[in-house]
Design an enzyme around this catalytic site. Sequence first.
Site, PDB file in Angstrom:
ATOM      1  CG  HIS A  14       6.469   3.087  -2.516  1.00 51.10           C
ATOM      2  ND1 HIS A  14       5.828   2.215  -1.647  1.00 51.10           N
ATOM      3  CD2 HIS A  14       5.531   3.460  -3.415  1.00 51.10           C
ATOM      4  CE1 HIS A  14       4.561   2.080  -2.014  1.00 51.10           C
ATOM      5  NE2 HIS A  14       4.373   2.825  -3.088  1.00 51.10           N
ATOM      6  CG  ASP A  48       7.248   0.988   1.229  1.00 49.54           C
ATOM      7  OD1 ASP A  48       8.054   1.930   1.104  1.00 49.54           O
ATOM      8  OD2 ASP A  48       6.285   0.810   0.458  1.00 49.54           O
ATOM      9  CB  SER A 126       1.311   3.561  -2.325  1.00 47.99           C
ATOM     10  OG  SER A 126       1.436   2.422  -3.112  1.00 47.99           O
TER      11      SER A 126
END
Length: 197
Positions: A14, A48, A126
């Site tokens: 992402h 992810d 992230s």
Amino acid sequence: VVDAAKGIVVTNLHVIESALNSGGSVEIMLASGLNSRARLVGYDPENDIAVLKIAEPSRDLVALPFADSSKLEVGQQVYAIGNPFGLYRSLTSGIISSLDRTMKTSRGAKLKDLIQTDAAINPGNSGGPLLDSAGNLIGINTAIMSQSGSSAGVGFAVPINSIRRILPEIIETGKVSRPRMGWQLVDTDQGPMVLRV
């Protein structure tokens, strides 16, 4: 960085998805402050995870050593590195709050076997590493659970053992192949019967 010689970097899918969808390139800012172009090697939406390869790896690159995430314990000290809110190279600390968590992402994907931590993880963390107290990589910071969008002390990381298991296949083929099996049941007088596999 998981392989310094080859310039292999692991991050969250992402994190780079918008650049890839718009046809843009990916640049990685190294600790030295230099920006390096990178190409997508492959990805796994179920974890992810995206794997990148730096076009011209610097001799200064250092790969993080992997821990064994199956040996993690609740209460163990951890450290998260990232760029929360654009504040480069920020370090937060906390403990492992729980293991084997499952959560649904905003895109509807279900992430499984996650490490839960109370180390402050915010937007920008992230794709950064979650480290143990010896500096070994135990996971990749991937998500937070928050009503406000900022850290509420509930952050999640993909365990390094999950990544280690799929990394060779992503590097070789660009994706992860998973066998799937389904069946169709029908109700009968004698109970459910498998109609088709």
